[in-house]
Write an enzyme that holds these catalytic residues in place. Structure first.
Site, PDB file in Angstrom:
ATOM      1  N   PHE A 375       0.803  -1.219   0.000  1.00 27.60           N
ATOM      2  CA  PHE A 375       0.000   0.000   0.000  1.00 27.60           C
ATOM      3  C   PHE A 375       0.844   1.281   0.000  1.00 27.60           C
ATOM      4  CE2 PHE A 375      -2.135  -3.166   2.920  1.00 27.60           C
ATOM      5  CZ  PHE A 375      -2.809  -3.803   1.893  1.00 27.60           C
ATOM      6  N   CYS A 376       1.978   1.269  -0.668  1.00 20.26           N
ATOM      7  CA  CYS A 376       2.877   2.432  -0.714  1.00 20.26           C
ATOM      8  C   CYS A 376       3.187   2.940   0.696  1.00 20.26           C
ATOM      9  CB  CYS A 376       2.279   3.557  -1.566  1.00 20.26           C
ATOM     10  SG  CYS A 376       2.177   3.151  -3.313  1.00 20.26           S
ATOM     11  N   ALA A 377       3.286   2.007   1.625  1.00 22.19           N
ATOM     12  CA  ALA A 377       3.663   2.314   3.011  1.00 22.19           C
ATOM     13  C   ALA A 377       4.483   1.132   3.528  1.00 22.19           C
ATOM     14  CB  ALA A 377       2.429   2.539   3.868  1.00 22.19           C
TER      15      ALA A 377
END
Length: 458
Positions: A375-377
């Site tokens: 999740f781009c995290a």
């Protein structure tokens, strides 16, 4: 038994009308079903109201700030009125600027480009990459993931107390996590930042679609968010807040619109006088339709009433969490614990399942669209899954084989346009997949787990 009660339904507002609500998709097991869009945290469906407003304006589309013709003047008025609408939506102060960008990522990169050269930036490892990565020319201090809101404030206060008090400082924090949906103590963090002479920027990409965001009330210096998460298509974003750093820096992009005067010098060079208004950082022909769609969404959400929208969304959050809690094999990811307030974003893992395989089965066998991965995290998901947050994360092929161990997660997200049936179907699908398994065979293709169309049904 339904996870919803008739009494509860009667006390809540109806979902807002969104594009695609009647779209049907094929199931690998045969037949079709209405698509359940449960990936709002990536891109929310456009509100029907927004689409209708854009369609009504489209025949009058013209270039802004450039022409004397009627359509150009009308488009310019619409563009600047949209700026005023966004300022009102965010509770901007009288001297704040509203700058239109392409996205939250673009907004935070713009801010990173204008921070003073000796600025020290403080960022939690829990941030989305849009907040975590832009500060390449600043001195960056990365803060460990807190486990309570109070610990988040304490961690920041300790870090700020140890900094050089004579230079500028900036704190960057999310309003609602794009992984866990948990709300962060923004007002308390802003107070801590200001007490130590630092400024603060709020990444409101996941907060603004779900809760009111008031710059003055939260006492933050800047807010960044994206239209495509606020039920507005066309790829526009906003950076709103204090004007001084924005006015003192060179334009984010050099070109027409940002320049007020340009003249040749006798030595052959060029002298440029840049605008001091928001136009300074809006070079080129702006995305008028995208900007108008954001303003339309702001009006639609305001008119619907955030109290009503929040109440209904919390009803959905409760239903999802109760449904997942009833499945022992499911672990919901959380920083702050079960009682933490949150928006409609929930990530989880399923024992015995690769996350990509599970998400693929939800789509292919139930017509439910969720997201799997990091999740781009990446540092945050690694921390929540108990692995080293410094480990290099990758979404896709290396961990996509059905049944293989997974360090990725599954995320379900929803909002103002989500009908009860989509949540009911999701909860039922999770229970059936865990108890009965998938009905089809799956394989990895281009880094994604997909149904094996050449295989027989299991």
């Amino acid at each position: 038994m339904s996870v919803f009660t008739a009494a509860a339904d009667q006390s809540l507002c109806s979902p807002l009308s969104v594009l695609g609500k009647d779209v049907t998709v094929p199931l690998v097991t045969g037949g079709e079903v209405t698509y359940a869009a449960l990936d709002y945290a990536a891109s929310a469906p456009a509100l029907q109201r927004v689409w209708d407003d854009v369609a009504a304006y489209a025949p009058y589309y013209g270039s802004v700030h450039r022409g004397a013709g009627y359509l150009s003047q009308l488009s310019t008025d619409l563009f600047e009125n949209s700026r005023a609408t966004v300022a009102e939506f965010l509770g901007c102060r009288a001297d704040d600027q509203v700058i239109f960008t392409r996205s939250t990522t673009d907004s935070l990169n713009l801010l990173a480009a204008v921070v003073p050269a000796d600025c020290q930036v403080f960022v939690y490892e829990t941030e989305h990459h849009a907040s975590l990565l832009p500060w390449r020319d600043a001195r960056v201090t990365y803060l460990n993931a807190p486990r309570t809101p109070a610990q988040a404030v304490e961690t920041l206060e300790r870090a700020l107390a140890d900094r050089d008090p004579h230079g500028p400082a900036l704190v960057c924090v999310t309003g609602a996590s794009n992984v866990t949906g948990e709300l962060w103590p923004v007002k308390e963090l802003a107070a801590a930042a200001h007490a130590h002479g630092a400024r603060i920027v709020l990444d409101a990409a996941q907060l603004a679609p779900h809760h009111p965001v008031d710059i003055a009330e939260l006492d933050v210096d800047w807010v960044a968010f994206s239209g495509h998460k606020l039920y507005a298509p066309f790829g526009s974003g906003v950076l709103a807040g204090r004007a001084d750093w924005l006015q003192d820096a060179e334009p984010y992009l050099a070109g027409g619109g940002a320049s007020r005067k340009v003249a040749r010098r006798t030595d052959g060079g060029v002298d440029v006088e840049w605008h001091s208004t928001a136009a300074r950082h809006e070079a080129g022909s702006p995305n008028v339709i995208g900007v108008y769609s954001i303003a339309s969404a702001c009006k639609a959400l305001t008119e619907a009433g955030f109290d009503n929208l929040v109440a209904r969304e919390q009803h959905l959050v409760t239903a999802v969490r109760a449904g997942l809690a009833a499945v022992p094999e499911v672990t919901v990811l959380s920083l702050f614990g079960d009682d933490a307030p949150r928006v409609g974003v929930i990530s989880f893992v399923v024992e015995g399942w690769n996350s990509s395989h599970f998400a693929a089965a939800l789509s292919a066998e139930y017509g439910i669209g969720v997201r799997d991965g990091l999740f781009c995290a990446h540092p945050l998901v690694r921390t929540l899954l108990g692995s080293d947050p410094q480990e290099v994360g990758e979404c896709g092929a290396p961990e996509a084989e059905p049944g293989a161990p997974s360090l990725n997660a599954i995320r379900v997200s929803f909002g103002a346009g989500t009908p009860d049936e989509h949540i009911e179907r999701f909860v039922r699908a999770v229970k059936e997949l865990v108890s009965k398994g998938a009905q089809w065979k799956y394989r990895t293709e281009d880094g994604r787990c997909v149904p094996d169309r050449g295989a027989a049904q299991l």
